[in-house]
Write a protein that holds these residues in place. Sequence first.
Motif, PDB file in Angstrom:
ATOM      1  N   THR A 696       9.691  15.402   1.736  1.00 48.31           N
ATOM      2  CA  THR A 696      10.299  14.334   1.566  1.00 48.31           C
ATOM      3  C   THR A 696      11.705  14.094   0.452  1.00 48.31           C
ATOM      4  O   THR A 696      11.857  14.851  -0.007  1.00 48.31           O
ATOM      5  N   ALA A 697      11.716  12.544  -0.305  1.00 43.99           N
ATOM      6  CA  ALA A 697      12.787  12.795  -0.983  1.00 43.99           C
ATOM      7  C   ALA A 697      12.008  13.570  -2.131  1.00 43.99           C
ATOM      8  O   ALA A 697      12.330  14.031  -3.090  1.00 43.99           O
ATOM      9  N   GLN A 698      10.902  13.201  -2.769  1.00 42.96           N
ATOM     10  CA  GLN A 698      10.678  14.086  -3.878  1.00 42.96           C
ATOM     11  C   GLN A 698      10.526  15.651  -3.779  1.00 42.96           C
ATOM     12  O   GLN A 698      10.558  16.352  -4.973  1.00 42.96           O
ATOM     13  N   PHE A 726      10.708   8.654   2.918  1.00 34.39           N
ATOM     14  CA  PHE A 726      11.481   7.689   1.972  1.00 34.39           C
ATOM     15  C   PHE A 726      10.813   6.123   2.039  1.00 34.39           C
ATOM     16  O   PHE A 726      10.628   5.505   1.098  1.00 34.39           O
ATOM     17  N   ASN A 727       9.256   6.564   2.950  1.00 32.47           N
ATOM     18  CA  ASN A 727       8.798   5.775   2.286  1.00 32.47           C
ATOM     19  C   ASN A 727       7.702   5.720   1.274  1.00 32.47           C
ATOM     20  O   ASN A 727       6.514   6.898   1.457  1.00 32.47           O
ATOM     21  N   ASN A 728       7.690   5.024   0.461  1.00 33.23           N
ATOM     22  CA  ASN A 728       6.820   5.114  -1.285  1.00 33.23           C
ATOM     23  C   ASN A 728       5.742   4.530  -0.359  1.00 33.23           C
ATOM     24  O   ASN A 728       4.865   4.825  -1.260  1.00 33.23           O
ATOM     25  N   GLY A 729       5.439   4.217   0.464  1.00 32.81           N
ATOM     26  CA  GLY A 729       3.849   3.656   0.920  1.00 32.81           C
ATOM     27  C   GLY A 729       2.966   4.233   1.447  1.00 32.81           C
ATOM     28  O   GLY A 729       1.608   4.263   1.411  1.00 32.81           O
ATOM     29  N   ARG A 730       3.548   5.334   1.867  1.00 37.70           N
ATOM     30  CA  ARG A 730       2.494   6.330   2.262  1.00 37.70           C
ATOM     31  C   ARG A 730       1.973   7.711   1.505  1.00 37.70           C
ATOM     32  O   ARG A 730       2.479   7.533   0.373  1.00 37.70           O
ATOM     33  N   GLU A 731       1.380   8.294   1.211  1.00 39.92           N
ATOM     34  CA  GLU A 731       1.013   9.810   0.718  1.00 39.92           C
ATOM     35  C   GLU A 731       1.353  10.708   0.665  1.00 39.92           C
ATOM     36  O   GLU A 731       1.609  11.438   1.744  1.00 39.92           O
ATOM     37  N   ASP A 732       1.947  11.002  -0.030  1.00 42.73           N
ATOM     38  CA  ASP A 732       3.018  12.222  -0.201  1.00 42.73           C
ATOM     39  C   ASP A 732       2.157  13.566  -0.224  1.00 42.73           C
ATOM     40  O   ASP A 732       1.721  13.771  -1.109  1.00 42.73           O
ATOM     41  N   SER A 879       2.416   1.108   5.276  1.00 42.94           N
ATOM     42  CA  SER A 879       2.418   0.178   4.406  1.00 42.94           C
ATOM     43  C   SER A 879       3.657   0.413   3.729  1.00 42.94           C
ATOM     44  O   SER A 879       4.415   0.129   3.607  1.00 42.94           O
ATOM     45  N   PHE A 880       4.953   0.332   4.731  1.00 43.63           N
ATOM     46  CA  PHE A 880       6.257   1.130   4.839  1.00 43.63           C
ATOM     47  C   PHE A 880       6.714   0.111   3.762  1.00 43.63           C
ATOM     48  O   PHE A 880       7.144  -0.686   3.449  1.00 43.63           O
ATOM     49  N   GLN A 881       7.911   0.906   2.302  1.00 47.04           N
ATOM     50  CA  GLN A 881       8.143   0.126   1.538  1.00 47.04           C
ATOM     51  C   GLN A 881       9.260   0.970   1.131  1.00 47.04           C
ATOM     52  O   GLN A 881       9.238   2.201   0.989  1.00 47.04           O
ATOM     53  N   LEU A 882      11.127   0.865   1.409  1.00 43.14           N
ATOM     54  CA  LEU A 882      11.142   1.490   0.098  1.00 43.14           C
ATOM     55  C   LEU A 882      11.579   1.631  -1.547  1.00 43.14           C
ATOM     56  O   LEU A 882      12.645   0.296  -1.824  1.00 43.14           O
ATOM     57  N   GLY A 883      11.555   2.123  -2.384  1.00 42.91           N
ATOM     58  CA  GLY A 883      11.777   1.966  -3.588  1.00 42.91           C
ATOM     59  C   GLY A 883      10.259   3.257  -4.283  1.00 42.91           C
ATOM     60  O   GLY A 883       9.718   4.166  -3.955  1.00 42.91           O
ATOM     61  N   GLY A 884      10.041   2.555  -5.590  1.00 43.26           N
ATOM     62  CA  GLY A 884       8.963   3.468  -6.353  1.00 43.26           C
ATOM     63  C   GLY A 884       9.242   4.896  -5.972  1.00 43.26           C
ATOM     64  O   GLY A 884      10.824   5.734  -6.492  1.00 43.26           O
ATOM     65  N   GLU A 885       8.762   5.259  -5.984  1.00 43.54           N
ATOM     66  CA  GLU A 885       8.823   7.198  -6.803  1.00 43.54           C
ATOM     67  C   GLU A 885       9.624   7.758  -5.792  1.00 43.54           C
ATOM     68  O   GLU A 885      10.935   8.808  -5.880  1.00 43.54           O
ATOM     69  N   GLN A 886       9.872   7.807  -4.810  1.00 41.84           N
ATOM     70  CA  GLN A 886      10.508   8.163  -3.265  1.00 41.84           C
ATOM     71  C   GLN A 886      12.111   7.998  -3.686  1.00 41.84           C
ATOM     72  O   GLN A 886      13.504   8.819  -3.825  1.00 41.84           O
TER      73      GLN A 886
END
Length: 985
Positions: A696-698, A726-732, A879-886
């Motif tokens: 992921t981005a992380q 880049f989906n911050n809603g799923r578990e990385d 829970s697709f969202q583009l933001g947060g930790e990613q």
Amino acid sequence: MKIALPVSQKSLIQWVSQATGISSLGVKVRLRGNDLHILCESPECPQRWRTLVDLLHALQHTDLDALTKNEQPSIYQVFVYGRKKGENRPQWCHQVFLNQLDLHLQQVEQALIADAEKSSRTGGALILSNESLARKGDPNAIARYLSESLSTFGIGVEVKAKKQQPTLENPSNQNRLLIYCQSSYTPDPSLIAEPVAQKLRSLKLSGYQDAVIATQVDGETDFDWMLRVDLTPPEIMLKEWARWGDLQAIARILNERLSDLAIKVTATLKESTLHIFCSAADPKATEQIPDKTQCLQAIMPQLQALAPQGILAATVYGHQTIDHEPAWIDWQSLPATEHPDLAVSALELSSAGDEPAIIFLLERLLNPDIDTRLKTGGTRVLLLRKGDLLHIMCEALVCPSRKQVASKVTQFVRQLKIVGIAGVRVYGRRAGNKEPFWHYGVDFINRQRLVPEPTPEFAATAAYVGELLTPEANEPVLRPDLTSQDVQSIFVEVAQDWGARIRRWLLATQLFAEKEQSQEQQVEENGWRVALVWGLLGFLLTLQSDWILGYITSHSIPETPKIASTRPQLSSAEEQNQRLERTVFFTNTSPASKNQVFNASGFTQKEESITRGKATATAILLAARSPMPSFNARQLDEQLALYKQRLAKNGKPPDVLIIGSSRALRGIDPTTLSQALATQGYSDIDVFNFGINGATAQVVDFILRRVLQPSELPKLIIWADGARAFNNGREDVTFKAIAASPGYQQVLQKAPANENSQNSNTTSASIKREQSFKNTTHTDNNSQALDARLNQALATISTTYNQRNQLKSLLNKTLKSLPLLRGKSAVNQKITSADPEQDVFEQAVDFDGFLAIPIRFNPATYYQKHPKVNGSYDNDYKSFQLGGEQDAALQAVLQFCASTKITIVFVNMPLSAEYLDAVRKKYEQDFQQYMLRLAENSNLIYRDLSLIWPQANENFSDPSHLNLYGAEKVSKKLAIDPMIPWPTK
């Protein structure tokens, strides 16, 4: 020969016959678009007003859409005809608007009383036209207004209004008209585009930014084509051009202002002075001289407000006629004399490279007739400058002709002689499309790289095609479907039903009882006693079960005989070398690898093919010998070991580093990319693929900024991935595993020193994010240590602990032998093998880090082994969202690359049409908008390849991953992309 009528037409004929008393044999109906045509005939022509009265009374109590059973678009108006049997032409015709039935009935009843048979038509003062109702902005009235023209083509219309979010281009909260056209065929856009646009723009709607016309064939779910109509009011268009100093626009505005005074205006421009001539509007009034005071009071405030570009003063003349000498003259200065920025003409600004000025002059060039532009919106120009090229997109309701546009535009840009512009690329498309219909290019000087340039993304400045229609709008017109709320309510009901059944079953076993308040109080009083008794019983039961299982295991599974080894003891390094040799020998002699090593004649292929199979084994050995602790991710350990070996061998980092998830690992071939770059003049470009499954981005941020030192990074990084990374809603899962590893702890211990040397401008959000992971991993390590101590204590008293693997195997075989679970085990096997990444995990990468998959994706056979997962149930988009930790990780990477002067290019990798269902497509469009906005405001270069081969399954190994053939094509496409600044030796 009799023709069977549709059920809807049979119902309408019976309804008309009952309402009018005319035999059903004398009634004919036809549905065309939103219009219903009714023909009534009898031996004697039916009486006009009597027939209409009966029919109007019936219409007041009838829903025509219900009679058609929603098989047709909504009916807005009815045409009624009357004729004598045997005649070809009707004797009378009457038009009825269904939204004004009461007014129609009142008019017809008056005509019936006045013996209207002698009059051909009654006055229509009582009936409001659809146009007057549509001017108020009501969508239903607009639909009826448009159906007057479109129904003649058999096209039905439905109109909706959608609230638009504020944007840079549209800061106000304006609406968008969504116009859905439904017909039995696909109408030619050039047939209806301009007539519909003229009708819409003539309404002068307020509060609407634009309109989107989408056509759909009856029974189809997808739209055939879409068209965007600019609804900017004509007066605003005139002011925009008048501010740039356009004479026609200024004269038209002044004429509208002076129309009440019966004065007409003509204007000319000499140097920087505007000359305005005022005369009588009526040519017969030759003796009339315009009043000076009235003219100046009407003209000068308008010019002061417009502040035309490049015009310093205005001279106003009063004439009896144009041929006579002026009766009076007045000179006035304009705002350009006080503001130097306004004193420069649009042509001078264009020569200096001012993009708004260039757009105005190009639009003025392509719209010579100002009336046509005001009626239809005209030809719009979008400008994009990339390097030494000027990309110009020309769009209109009907795609502009290449012969009429391309030469004009290129010749004009050549004459401007803009500094730094070595060529121009012109494109043409229909408004509402993303891709151009044609393109044309001219180079003004000999450029060093004569390679085909891809069409730039104009979506960043234009209305993006994916946003024209919302997902709700993409549903079939007039065909309601099961909504997400309905599905959710169904699942809730099913869950409640099953929960009640399970509860009743548990109570029936008498092992469970209803929980009452008195029992709760009793448990609270004697809780510790009950807990102690049940705890002792549980411990004894566990101990007894352990002894029984130990006895069964020891007697059911024979021990493996221990053979004394006569082989001398080897060191760990020697043992690993021998293990490596055995691994390589097994890999190279297996049937699967034999086809890769030997060709049809039995001779070995190129060394390149052989080394691909050896890289993974070498990586395992290098990772085992590495002093760096493991990151709990086998592939990361191995890829890092290969990369470190490349650094040690070459003494410097590669020229290009490819990073990302499995889409990068399997999607870009370093060897092909290097060879393709050599044909473009970039020789000896060293490329390494650092793709990691599930990255992921992380994960990318951690590798670039923490694991690798700045001296180990190249000057160009290609980040190849997609929206799911880049989906911050799923578990990385991948990053959590890395964060719990000893390797992560060692990297974080060195982090403070690396932060000062790598990126002194690390954002506070990034620091907080990493501090939270430090705390999390510290807690996880304490839990792991406690778990290890408990396992050691358990091993000392348990008889089955040392034989837990044998016990697991025995239980597995026993459960599989049960007839009830045989079918389920097969299903579980299919599900566990459904992950395409897991299928290829054991395959070998080459020494460049690339994983070549020769499998070609065939949906017919693929879904026999793998389940077809809809995007709504795909955990990658959960829970697709583009933001947060990613997003914070992405921002940290961009800031780090900017500080270390590393060029970073993000490539949105190709996806198949099988993968891009409606849900995933919506998320991908959101991601594209997210990346486009990011590329505009940062150092990121964004290239979108997601939709280059949606139907070419031969380029994919599964729905979302490329095979080696697709990777070869992507690598070649990237090599000729002029947007990527490839490094030079």
